[in-house]
Design an enzyme around this catalytic site. Structure first.
Site, PDB file in Angstrom:
ATOM      1  N   ASP A  62      60.841 -24.491 -18.704  1.00  0.00           N
ATOM      2  CA  ASP A  62      60.293 -23.565 -19.867  1.00  0.00           C
ATOM      3  C   ASP A  62      58.789 -24.182 -20.541  1.00  0.00           C
ATOM      4  O   ASP A  62      58.936 -24.130 -21.730  1.00  0.00           O
ATOM      5  CB  ASP A  62      61.283 -23.305 -20.758  1.00  0.00           C
ATOM      6  CG  ASP A  62      62.352 -22.458 -20.366  1.00  0.00           C
ATOM      7  OD1 ASP A  62      62.337 -22.134 -18.980  1.00  0.00           O
ATOM      8  OD2 ASP A  62      63.676 -22.258 -20.971  1.00  0.00           O
ATOM      9  N   ASP A  93      62.031 -18.677 -18.977  1.00  0.00           N
ATOM     10  CA  ASP A  93      62.356 -17.582 -19.827  1.00  0.00           C
ATOM     11  C   ASP A  93      61.953 -16.295 -19.638  1.00  0.00           C
ATOM     12  O   ASP A  93      60.536 -16.352 -19.494  1.00  0.00           O
ATOM     13  CB  ASP A  93      62.617 -17.581 -21.454  1.00  0.00           C
ATOM     14  CG  ASP A  93      63.649 -18.517 -21.995  1.00  0.00           C
ATOM     15  OD1 ASP A  93      64.616 -18.560 -21.121  1.00  0.00           O
ATOM     16  OD2 ASP A  93      63.959 -18.646 -23.145  1.00  0.00           O
ATOM     17  N   LYS A 136      65.191 -16.977 -15.917  1.00  0.00           N
ATOM     18  CA  LYS A 136      66.703 -16.972 -16.463  1.00  0.00           C
ATOM     19  C   LYS A 136      66.508 -15.895 -17.680  1.00  0.00           C
ATOM     20  O   LYS A 136      65.186 -15.455 -18.230  1.00  0.00           O
ATOM     21  CB  LYS A 136      67.040 -18.132 -16.711  1.00  0.00           C
ATOM     22  CG  LYS A 136      66.289 -18.840 -17.855  1.00  0.00           C
ATOM     23  CD  LYS A 136      67.084 -20.333 -18.154  1.00  0.00           C
ATOM     24  CE  LYS A 136      66.174 -21.270 -18.620  1.00  0.00           C
ATOM     25  NZ  LYS A 136      65.173 -20.996 -19.832  1.00  0.00           N
ATOM     26  N   HIS A 161      62.477 -12.642 -20.550  1.00  0.00           N
ATOM     27  CA  HIS A 161      63.055 -11.583 -21.080  1.00  0.00           C
ATOM     28  C   HIS A 161      62.704 -10.215 -20.930  1.00  0.00           C
ATOM     29  O   HIS A 161      61.549 -10.028 -21.048  1.00  0.00           O
ATOM     30  CB  HIS A 161      63.115 -12.038 -22.549  1.00  0.00           C
ATOM     31  CG  HIS A 161      64.033 -13.414 -22.836  1.00  0.00           C
ATOM     32  ND1 HIS A 161      65.000 -13.559 -22.357  1.00  0.00           N
ATOM     33  CD2 HIS A 161      63.280 -14.270 -23.758  1.00  0.00           C
ATOM     34  CE1 HIS A 161      65.140 -15.029 -22.891  1.00  0.00           C
ATOM     35  NE2 HIS A 161      64.347 -15.314 -23.580  1.00  0.00           N
ATOM     36  N   CYS A 202      67.711 -24.991 -23.874  1.00  0.00           N
ATOM     37  CA  CYS A 202      67.727 -25.085 -22.349  1.00  0.00           C
ATOM     38  C   CYS A 202      67.618 -26.436 -21.606  1.00  0.00           C
ATOM     39  O   CYS A 202      68.475 -26.415 -20.547  1.00  0.00           O
ATOM     40  CB  CYS A 202      66.616 -24.375 -21.773  1.00  0.00           C
ATOM     41  SG  CYS A 202      66.292 -22.644 -22.490  1.00  0.00           S
ATOM     42  N   ALA A 247      63.578 -26.344 -24.500  1.00  0.00           N
ATOM     43  CA  ALA A 247      63.554 -27.522 -25.618  1.00  0.00           C
ATOM     44  C   ALA A 247      64.750 -28.351 -25.449  1.00  0.00           C
ATOM     45  O   ALA A 247      65.908 -27.739 -24.842  1.00  0.00           O
ATOM     46  CB  ALA A 247      63.634 -26.865 -26.840  1.00  0.00           C
ATOM     47  N   SER A 257      68.758 -11.663 -27.499  1.00  0.00           N
ATOM     48  CA  SER A 257      68.543 -12.733 -28.323  1.00  0.00           C
ATOM     49  C   SER A 257      67.657 -12.777 -29.513  1.00  0.00           C
ATOM     50  O   SER A 257      67.358 -13.661 -30.274  1.00  0.00           O
ATOM     51  CB  SER A 257      68.040 -14.174 -27.534  1.00  0.00           C
ATOM     52  OG  SER A 257      66.824 -13.683 -26.965  1.00  0.00           O
ATOM     53  N   HIS A 268      60.287 -13.380 -27.734  1.00  0.00           N
ATOM     54  CA  HIS A 268      59.568 -14.366 -27.052  1.00  0.00           C
ATOM     55  C   HIS A 268      59.776 -14.458 -25.411  1.00  0.00           C
ATOM     56  O   HIS A 268      60.698 -13.692 -25.190  1.00  0.00           O
ATOM     57  CB  HIS A 268      59.969 -15.834 -27.420  1.00  0.00           C
ATOM     58  CG  HIS A 268      61.458 -16.116 -27.228  1.00  0.00           C
ATOM     59  ND1 HIS A 268      62.519 -15.545 -27.947  1.00  0.00           N
ATOM     60  CD2 HIS A 268      62.005 -16.850 -26.235  1.00  0.00           C
ATOM     61  CE1 HIS A 268      63.756 -16.212 -27.308  1.00  0.00           C
ATOM     62  NE2 HIS A 268      63.263 -16.737 -26.203  1.00  0.00           N
ATOM     63  N   GLU A 287      72.509 -13.932 -22.660  1.00  0.00           N
ATOM     64  CA  GLU A 287      71.555 -14.960 -22.932  1.00  0.00           C
ATOM     65  C   GLU A 287      71.843 -16.004 -22.048  1.00  0.00           C
ATOM     66  O   GLU A 287      73.095 -16.037 -21.570  1.00  0.00           O
ATOM     67  CB  GLU A 287      71.913 -15.509 -24.532  1.00  0.00           C
ATOM     68  CG  GLU A 287      71.002 -16.853 -24.689  1.00  0.00           C
ATOM     69  CD  GLU A 287      69.463 -16.658 -24.800  1.00  0.00           C
ATOM     70  OE1 GLU A 287      69.102 -16.293 -23.765  1.00  0.00           O
ATOM     71  OE2 GLU A 287      69.092 -16.923 -26.138  1.00  0.00           O
TER      72      GLU A 287
END
Length: 201
Positions: A23, A65, A109, A67, A148, A144, A73, A84, A116
């Site tokens: 990420d 990520d 993901k 999304h 993750c 982070a 989330s 984000h 989530e």
């Protein structure tokens, strides 16, 4: 860094090793909507790891990520985070100065609005790729630490991979001040081996 965080034995890379870069996306970096403190500092270090793996023709797996705009989330959907890494947005793009090799495999993901996913293993093709390259030892870094990275490392240990945690290439959100420290301690207690780029050869 305390002594328990240091592993000074040189590590020789070879068959069965895979690098997992988690990420490194604009929204998690300076100026992003969910910027991780000091997140930008991991990029040059990760580039060093990437170079080591590419020089030896070893696999590099990169996750993100990805999304939908109404992801669960997000705060306006009742979740804990600002919007984000919306799929296709500038914020979801990888950092421009991350040296992604053309051979890198990319895995998304948290792509479903109602689910989530912090762990890379939530995407079944991620584990399939590790099986395809016969990976047994995973070198894991990115963002982070307390979300993750933590979830991916714990899942990897549960799958009985040997995990090397790149302590110089992770940073934490730290919603609570000790979250990152606690996450590192948990990963090490569960069996992850803390390393830095300096001991790779």
């Amino acid at each position: 860094m305390t002594n328990k965080r240091k592993n000074t034995d040189k590590i020789e890379l070879g068959k069965g090793d895979a690098l997992i870069v988690i990420d490194i996306q604009n929204d998690f970096l300076s100026g992003g909507s969910l910027a991780v403190p000091e997140g930008d500092q991991v990029i040059p270090v990760l580039n060093g790891y990437i170079d080591q793996f590419i020089n030896r023709q070893l696999p590099v797996l990169v996750t993100r990520d990805w999304h939908p705009a109404n992801h669960c989330s997000f705060i306006r959907q009742g979740g804990p985070w600002p919007e984000h890494c919306i799929a296709g947005s500038k914020g979801a793009e990888f950092a421009a100065d991350l040296h992604l090799p053309v051979s890198a495999k990319i895995f998304s993901k948290a792509t479903e609005a109602g689910q989530e996913d912090y762990s890379d293993f939530a995407n079944p093709t991620f584990k399939e790729q590790l099986d395809n390259v016969e990976a047994s030892r995973l070198f894991i870094g990115g963002l982070a630490t307390d979300y993750c990275v933590l979830s991916t490392v714990l899942d990897a240990l549960n799958y009985h991979y040997k995990v090397l945690l790149l302590t110089d290439a992770i940073r934490a959100v730290n919603v609570r001040p000790q979250d990152g420290e606690n996450a590192i301690n948990e990963m090490i207690q569960k069996g992850a081996i803390p390393i830095t780029l300096a001991i790779i050869r």
